[in-house]
Design an enzyme around this catalytic site. Sequence first.
Site, PDB file in Angstrom:
ATOM      1  N   ASP A   1       0.818  -1.214   0.000  1.00 36.50           N
ATOM      2  CA  ASP A   1       0.000   0.000   0.000  1.00 36.50           C
ATOM      3  C   ASP A   1       0.851   1.262   0.000  1.00 36.50           C
ATOM      4  OD1 ASP A   1       0.926  -0.498   2.570  1.00 36.50           O
ATOM      5  OD2 ASP A   1      -1.035  -0.902   3.405  1.00 36.50           O
TER       6      ASP A   1
ATOM      7  N   ASP B   1      -7.549  -3.241  14.288  1.00 38.46           N
ATOM      8  CA  ASP B   1      -8.937  -3.572  13.943  1.00 38.46           C
ATOM      9  C   ASP B   1      -9.015  -4.709  12.928  1.00 38.46           C
ATOM     10  OD1 ASP B   1      -7.980  -2.378  11.697  1.00 38.46           O
ATOM     11  OD2 ASP B   1      -9.427  -0.734  11.640  1.00 38.46           O
TER      12      ASP B   1
ATOM     13  N   HIS C   1      -7.348  -5.099  10.052  1.00 38.03           N
ATOM     14  CA  HIS C   1      -7.175  -4.864   8.609  1.00 38.03           C
ATOM     15  C   HIS C   1      -5.839  -5.395   8.108  1.00 38.03           C
ATOM     16  CE1 HIS C   1      -5.262  -0.889   9.886  1.00 38.03           C
ATOM     17  NE2 HIS C   1      -4.391  -1.302   8.990  1.00 38.03           N
TER      18      HIS C   1
ATOM     19  N   GLU D   1      -9.662  -1.859   5.182  1.00 36.18           N
ATOM     20  CA  GLU D   1     -10.306  -1.488   6.435  1.00 36.18           C
ATOM     21  C   GLU D   1     -11.578  -2.310   6.662  1.00 36.18           C
ATOM     22  OE1 GLU D   1      -8.520   0.099   8.266  1.00 36.18           O
ATOM     23  OE2 GLU D   1      -8.170   2.187   7.780  1.00 36.18           O
TER      24      GLU D   1
HETATM   25  C1  GLP Z   1      -0.916   0.116   8.558  1.00 35.71           C
HETATM   26  C2  GLP Z   1      -0.540  -0.621   7.285  1.00 35.71           C
HETATM   27  C3  GLP Z   1      -0.659  -2.108   7.428  1.00 35.71           C
HETATM   28  C4  GLP Z   1      -0.009  -2.568   8.703  1.00 35.71           C
HETATM   29  C5  GLP Z   1      -0.704  -1.937   9.874  1.00 35.71           C
HETATM   30  C6  GLP Z   1      -0.144  -2.380  11.200  1.00 35.71           C
HETATM   31  O1  GLP Z   1      -2.245   0.481   8.630  1.00 35.71           O
HETATM   32  N1  GLP Z   1      -1.287  -0.208   6.152  1.00 35.71           N
HETATM   33  O2  GLP Z   1      -0.079  -2.737   6.310  1.00 35.71           O
HETATM   34  O3  GLP Z   1      -0.070  -3.959   8.787  1.00 35.71           O
HETATM   35  O4  GLP Z   1      -0.567  -0.538   9.754  1.00 35.71           O
HETATM   36  O5  GLP Z   1       1.015  -1.673  11.501  1.00 35.71           O
HETATM   37  P1  GLP Z   1       2.017  -2.043  12.615  1.00 35.71           P
HETATM   38  O6  GLP Z   1       2.810  -3.197  12.112  1.00 35.71           O
HETATM   39  O7  GLP Z   1       2.882  -0.824  12.766  1.00 35.71           O
HETATM   40  O8  GLP Z   1       1.249  -2.369  13.833  1.00 35.71           O
END
Ligand code: GLP
Length: 265
Positions: A72, A141, A143, A148
């Site tokens: 992303d 959440d 995702h 989302e």
């Molecule tokens: C963001 C990214 C996700 C990621 C998520 C969790 O929203 N788009 O790809 O998995 O955060 O992030 P973290 O690994 O920092 O908890």
Amino acid sequence: MRLIIKPTYDDCSLWAANYVAYKIKSFRPTAKKPFVLGLPTGSSPMGMYRELIKMYREGKLSFENVVTFGMDEYVGLDASHPQSYHHYMQENFFKHINIPKANIHIPNGMTKDFTAECNHYENLIKQYGKVHLFVGGVGEDGHIAFNEPGSSLSSRTRIKTLTHSTIKANSRFFENDVTKVPTRAITVGVGTIMDADEVMILATGAKKAKALHQAVEGSINHLWTVSILQMHQHGIIVCDDEATAELRPETVRYFKEVEDGKFSK
Ligand code: GLP
């Protein structure tokens, strides 16, 4: 589904890096037949990237014939913005390894034509055939990528509006100022991820306990997009002890015993 439960974040990072390395090496990639790897950003994969860089430096792993697809990118942040996912990937991984620039793919969040950019991204993956291993993190959440709650479970690469919960969680990278967090992102779809030969999700820390519970013990539900992993033939979740806080003791015990090889002895 395989659920790999390790004591700490560092143990998870090492396990995940070893798995990525094992998949790349056993594939024996060439320029004509590259290994196609889907990659996430965030704090979850940082340790994995560190371990992979170490393997490269020690001459144990090459990325010369690896092609990557980022999950992303924020809309409106260019590659030089310190919080763009282009920047993150460059700083935390790509600049330390021998991957050719042409092999790196990340959605362009600065595009003027989102439909064309998203279709182009899907087509690029198709040109390589498929993603062999998609690695991802998971939001609090549930995702995956930026799919989302409420995302179609068969979605493809597209633009998504971020939820308040994600904006709040990600504001830690934007001086804790929610107004600085972009409100939209280009993300691969749930369907895009599911098309990969294998999907490996990293879930560490107590904040991911609810998402892990929904992923493993909940029903498949678009409000927890990670739960779609239950439908994948080769889905792996790598988690630490803290993240298992909301799993049933029997669930934890079963998956630990399976991985310990108890049932094959
Ligand atoms: C963001 C990214 C996700 C990621 C998520 C969790 O929203 N788009 O790809 O998995 O955060 O992030 P973290 O690994 O920092 O908890």
